[in-house]
Design a protein around this motif. Structure first.
Motif, PDB file in Angstrom:
ATOM      1  N   VAL A 255       1.616 -12.862  14.852  1.00 42.47           N
ATOM      2  CA  VAL A 255       1.060 -11.898  15.810  1.00 42.47           C
ATOM      3  C   VAL A 255       1.784 -12.082  17.143  1.00 42.47           C
ATOM      4  O   VAL A 255       1.964 -13.216  17.592  1.00 42.47           O
TER       5      VAL A 255
ATOM      6  N   GLU B  10      -3.523  -7.364  17.168  1.00 37.57           N
ATOM      7  CA  GLU B  10      -2.188  -6.865  17.469  1.00 37.57           C
ATOM      8  C   GLU B  10      -1.499  -7.704  18.532  1.00 37.57           C
ATOM      9  O   GLU B  10      -0.284  -7.622  18.689  1.00 37.57           O
ATOM     10  N   GLU B  11      -2.276  -8.495  19.254  1.00 38.00           N
ATOM     11  CA  GLU B  11      -1.693  -9.297  20.325  1.00 38.00           C
ATOM     12  C   GLU B  11      -2.596 -10.487  20.626  1.00 38.00           C
ATOM     13  O   GLU B  11      -3.814 -10.383  20.488  1.00 38.00           O
TER      14      GLU B  11
ATOM     15  N   ASP C 238      -7.543 -13.035  21.613  1.00 40.65           N
ATOM     16  CA  ASP C 238      -6.898 -12.023  20.772  1.00 40.65           C
ATOM     17  C   ASP C 238      -7.727 -10.739  20.800  1.00 40.65           C
ATOM     18  O   ASP C 238      -8.907 -10.755  21.140  1.00 40.65           O
TER      19      ASP C 238
END
Length: 425
Positions: free
Chosen positions: A320, A358-359, A377
């Motif tokens: 990620v 996603e991040e 996250d």
């Protein structure tokens, strides 16, 4: 001359702004959940408070003396429930030992006195804050969506949730919608503070008092020492299995192949060379496994590049996309840096496997002799320490250094793991 096409897409939010919006929305949702949960215990607290007041009023008649033990048991049970609730939304609230339920003993018991003080505050201020936390989202939805249904409302019905002014035009309906957006802004801006204010009396009054802090501290250190010894034993078994099942078998293979090559050297040099190549491959695999075991004990990158460099390497290898922000000018003890490294490594592994994020963001700060790690996250949330996701192991490592760990992971995210370690452990 070129013009702006009607179908041109709006520019997406920058990652920093998006992170801020997502974090603020997630914090507001979590705060509303806390306020709603606090409202549940506040309603019960109000009932227990009235019960105790009735027992006190009827004590001269003798009825209150019969009611008091059950009322005190209800008080202690409710205080225990509140400690559990607060522990789910932040640091664990460790209470003292069992409180007495006999009236004579309860009158001089400091724990009962503290619980009574909490009961009064939670049944009043906690109840009020909980009601506001429940009503705010209802008012926001009602007013923000008003333009969608205002024509269906009866003529004399008030247009706003505050109960004034019927809307008779589209301009009035849109003004009500703006009020709904104002409620949303209030929710985002104020509810986290309201949740902390609602929880503050419980965290202060339901935790162990100063008269039992020492014994609790001894018990806590005993438990963390036992956890550290268990973690050490588990780590030794892991290293033993890695050496026995991997490296040792590779070295046995190398020994067998070298013996076979020596026997074949005279009569079949080509076959002996092939066997030697296989032995070299097995030796290289054994060396790689030894390096992996050594990195698992204490990553050499910590000594070579420091904590920031080690965490940057973890972020680069994470599935990620991960952003690292380290501000720790002074080096901490090797055990602290190693624990921080393993905490981040396990957290990023959990994010990649379970979160659907996603991040991710890793923030490290050093202040006042404490090293603070925050791993965030934007995944689905709902992380459960009892679900086998490695959080129990992280807590054990942190507790072994007398650190603290808190996890906030509401359904829908975001998930935030905060760890604080003493720099000099």
């Amino acid at each position: 001359m070129e013009g702006t096409s009607g179908g041109e897409k709006a520019a997406p939010l920058r990652p920093g702004i998006r992170d801020t919006v997502v974090r603020a929305a997630g914090g507001a949702v979590a705060a509303l959940e806390q306020l709603a949960g606090g409202l549940g215990t506040a309603v019960v607290a109000l009932g227990v408070l009235l019960w105790l007041a009735l027992a006190a009023v009827t004590a001269p008649l003798g009825l209150g003396l019969l009611m008091a033990p059950k009322a005190l048991r209800a008080l202690h049970s409710l205080a225990g429930r509140e400690r559990d609730r607060l522990g789910r939304w932040g640091p664990e609230v460790i209470g003292p030992g069992p409180a007495p339920t006999r009236l004579r003993l309860a009158l001089v018991d400091p724990t009962t006195h503290r619980e009574l003080r909490w009961l009064v505050r939670h049944a009043t201020l906690g109840f009020l804050l909980g009601m506001v936390g429940v009503l705010l989202p209802l008012m926001a939805v009602r007013d923000a969506l008003f333009p969608a249904y205002w024509r269906l409302m009866p003529q004399d019905t008030s247009s706003t949730s505050l109960g004034f002014g019927p809307a008779q035009t589209w301009a009035g309906a849109l003004a009500v919608a703006l009020l709904g957006l104002g409620w949303i802004a209030i929710i985002v801006g104020l509810t986290p503070g309201m949740a902390r204010l609602q929880a503050a009396p419980g965290r202060r009054l339901l935790s162990a008092g100063p008269d039992v802090d020492l014994s609790l501290r001894v018990a806590e250190l005993t438990a963390t020492r036992a956890a550290a010894l268990d973690a050490h034993a588990i780590e030794l078994r892991r290293i033993e299995r890695s050496l026995h099942d991997g490296t040792q078998n590779r070295l046995v293979t190398v020994t067998v192949l070298l013996g076979a090559a020596r026997r074949m050297a005279a009569r079949d040099p080509a076959g002996a060379d092939e066997i030697l190549e296989r032995a070299q491959g097995a030796a290289e695999q054994a060396l790689a496994e030894l390096r992996s075991v050594a990195r698992g004990i204490l990553p050499p990158v910590l000594a070579d590049r420091g904590l920031e460099g080690a965490l940057t390497g973890l972020a680069a290898s994470c599935a990620v996309p991960c952003r690292i922000d380290v501000d720790a000018p002074a080096r901490c003890a090797a055990s602290v840096e190693a624990t921080a490294y393993f905490v981040v490594a396990e957290a990023l592994t959990n994010i990649a496997k379970h979160s659907g994020a996603e991040e991710a963001t890793v923030t490290v700060r050093s202040h006042g002799g404490r090293l603070r790690l925050t791993v965030t996250d934007d995944g689905r949330g709902g992380a459960d320490e009892d679900g086998g996701s490695g959080l129990t192991g992280i807590r054990g490592r942190v507790a072994a250094l007398d650190g603290t760990l808190s996890l906030t992971s509401p359904r829908g995210g975001p998930t935030t793991l905060e760890v604080e370690l003493p720099c000099g452990s």
